[in-house]
Design a protein around this motif. Structure first.
Motif, short mmCIF file in Angstrom:
data_model
loop_
_atom_site.label_atom_id
_atom_site.label_comp_id
_atom_site.label_asym_id
_atom_site.label_seq_id
_atom_site.Cartn_x
_atom_site.Cartn_y
_atom_site.Cartn_z
N VAL A 17 -5.57 3.18 -29.70
CA VAL A 17 -4.94 1.95 -30.19
C VAL A 17 -4.69 2.10 -31.69
N CYS A 18 -3.47 1.79 -32.12
CA CYS A 18 -3.12 1.90 -33.55
C CYS A 18 -2.53 0.59 -34.06
N LYS A 113 -6.69 -9.86 -32.43
CA LYS A 113 -6.90 -8.42 -32.25
C LYS A 113 -8.25 -8.16 -31.57
N ILE A 114 -9.26 -8.85 -32.01
CA ILE A 114 -10.59 -8.67 -31.43
C ILE A 114 -10.58 -9.02 -29.95
N MET A 115 -9.91 -10.11 -29.60
CA MET A 115 -9.82 -10.52 -28.20
C MET A 115 -9.14 -9.43 -27.36
N GLN A 116 -8.08 -8.83 -27.89
CA GLN A 116 -7.38 -7.76 -27.17
C GLN A 116 -8.26 -6.52 -27.02
N LEU A 117 -8.98 -6.17 -28.08
CA LEU A 117 -9.87 -5.01 -27.99
C LEU A 117 -11.02 -5.28 -27.02
N GLN A 118 -11.50 -6.50 -26.96
CA GLN A 118 -12.54 -6.85 -25.98
C GLN A 118 -12.02 -6.66 -24.56
N ALA A 119 -10.78 -7.04 -24.32
CA ALA A 119 -10.18 -6.84 -23.00
C ALA A 119 -10.06 -5.36 -22.67
#
Length: 171
Positions: A17-18, A113-119
């Motif tokens: 992920v970038c 962004k944090i929510m997406q990385l958690q997913a």
């Protein structure tokens, strides 16, 4: 390149992920300034129409990096957008300059962004995230507190140009 990053990249099952601004593209709006002081949709549209966003150039060593390590794995952009015009422009830039990126995700805040990385963590069990903001990286790392599965790297960890030149000399 950072040796730990290099080791992680050997596993094609770890998604990569970038961030967009400053990681995949140089983040400048004008010749003499980095930001668009008035971020309203009308001023953003005006800047794009006047080609004042010419400095959104792809970062060459990141193009090379993703060309080598992006194929055969899940690759994502997880960047910030401000409005629909920004979304359309940035999405087009990613599609044009980074063919290995399979999915584009836009966020309005770091919490998005944090929510997406958690997913992603839930889906894949692990991820590699590269960004140019050390503050954001340290904040995210503090939220996740999982260095065995959540791998955060500053863009300086890539340092692909040096590796590329060494490889070219060896050929």
């Amino acid at each position: 390149m950072n040796l730990y990053l290099k080791e992680l990249l050997k596993n094609p099952n770890i998604p990569l992920v970038c961030d967009y601004d400053g990681t995949l593209f140089e983040g400048r709006w004008f010749t003499r300034q980095i930001s668009l002081f008035d971020m309203t949709e009308s001023k953003l549209k005006e800047a794009i129409e006047n080609e004042e966003c010419l400095y959104y150039e792809p970062v060459n060593f990141m193009q090379n990096f993703l060309q080598q390590y992006g194929w055969g794995r899940q690759t994502y952009v997880l960047g910030y957008i401000h409005c629909d015009i920004d979304l359309k422009y940035k999405t087009g830039q990613v599609r044009e300059y980074y063919p290995t990126i399979g999915r584009i995700i836009w966020a309005k805040t770091i919490d998005d962004k944090i929510m997406q990385l958690q997913a992603m963590l839930k889906q894949y069990g692990e991820f590699i995230y590269i960004d140019d903001s050390l503050d954001d990286l340290m904040y995210m790392e503090g939220i996740f507190k999982n260095p065995n599965s959540c791998h955060f790297f500053h863009i300086s960890s890539v340092n692909y140009v040096k590796d590329y030149l060494i490889l070219r000399r060896e050929v």
